[in-house]
Design a protein around this motif. Structure first.
Motif, short mmCIF file in Angstrom:
data_model
loop_
_atom_site.label_atom_id
_atom_site.label_comp_id
_atom_site.label_asym_id
_atom_site.label_seq_id
_atom_site.Cartn_x
_atom_site.Cartn_y
_atom_site.Cartn_z
N SER A 1 128.01 29.23 41.67
CA SER A 1 126.98 28.22 41.93
C SER A 1 126.12 28.61 43.13
N ALA A 2 126.78 29.07 44.18
CA ALA A 2 126.04 29.49 45.38
C ALA A 2 125.13 30.67 45.05
N LEU A 3 125.63 31.65 44.30
CA LEU A 3 124.81 32.79 43.93
C LEU A 3 123.64 32.36 43.06
N ASN B 1 129.17 30.01 35.40
CA ASN B 1 129.52 28.79 36.12
C ASN B 1 130.22 27.81 35.18
N PHE B 2 129.67 27.62 34.00
CA PHE B 2 130.28 26.71 33.02
C PHE B 2 131.66 27.21 32.62
N GLY C 1 121.77 24.79 34.92
CA GLY C 1 120.96 25.36 35.98
C GLY C 1 121.26 24.79 37.34
N ARG C 2 120.21 24.38 38.04
CA ARG C 2 120.33 23.91 39.42
C ARG C 2 121.25 22.70 39.55
N GLY D 1 128.76 22.04 41.14
CA GLY D 1 129.87 22.93 41.46
C GLY D 1 130.10 23.07 42.96
N LEU D 2 129.01 23.11 43.74
CA LEU D 2 129.14 23.21 45.19
C LEU D 2 129.77 21.95 45.77
#
Length: 166
Positions: free
Chosen positions: A53-55, A84-85, A144-145, A151-152
């Motif tokens: 997520s950060a990347l 991420n998913f 996406g965002r 996630g963060l």
């Protein structure tokens, strides 16, 4: 990766310093070991989701600001979103299995943590957070965002729970 190694070392050191208690009778059970591995496997999936997520947000920010230097070496936004998913889903499945196993162990024998234990409620809170996020992704199309921010925040909450529980 170095952060995860450091976290593992700190948790292992804390576990070695704690004196054995009367409640530790069931800890030698292979079922407890499997429960422990599933719970921390779920947390590891959430940690990977945090990193991805950060990347994703870093790459997205660089694209928006037209900072294209060395951007070709990084994964595409679509591949980061899919990863991420997958890491969230894998972590969620492991956490679900670990929680289910913990419930079965709690109902079947003495010497287990009570319902009032912070780690029990923390695991349930993390499970609810990620179940809501995965549901929103699959039903509402959170990608996406939005998925990356989710996630963060989720891993930030998990980190807070682990710090308070330790």
């Amino acid at each position: 990766e170095p952060i995860l190694v450091g976290l593992v070392i700190v948790l292992l050191a804390a576990a070695l310093m704690e004196p054995p208690s009367e409640q530790s009778a069931g800890f030698e059970s292979p079922w407890f070991v499997l429960h422990f591995l599933l719970i921390f496997g779920g947390y590891a999936g959430m940690a990977l989701s945090f990193a991805v997520s950060a990347l994703f947000l870093i790459v997205r920010g660089r694209l928006k600001n037209k900072q294209l230097k060395e951007l070709a070496r990084l994964p595409t936004l679509d591949s980061l979103d899919q990863l991420n998913f997958r890491t969230q889903a894998l972590g969620f499945v492991a956490l679900t299995a670990g929680i289910a196993m913990g419930v079965v162990m709690a109902l079947s024998g003495p010497g287990t943590r009570g319902v009032g234990d912070l780690t029990v409620w923390g695991s349930i809170a993390v499970w609810l957070w990620y179940s809501g996020g995965l549901h929103a992704r699959l039903v509402l199309g959170w990608r996406g965002r939005t998925g990356a921010i989710f996630g963060l925040i989720g891993f930030g909450g998990l980190g807070l729970i682990l710090c308070v529980a330790a």
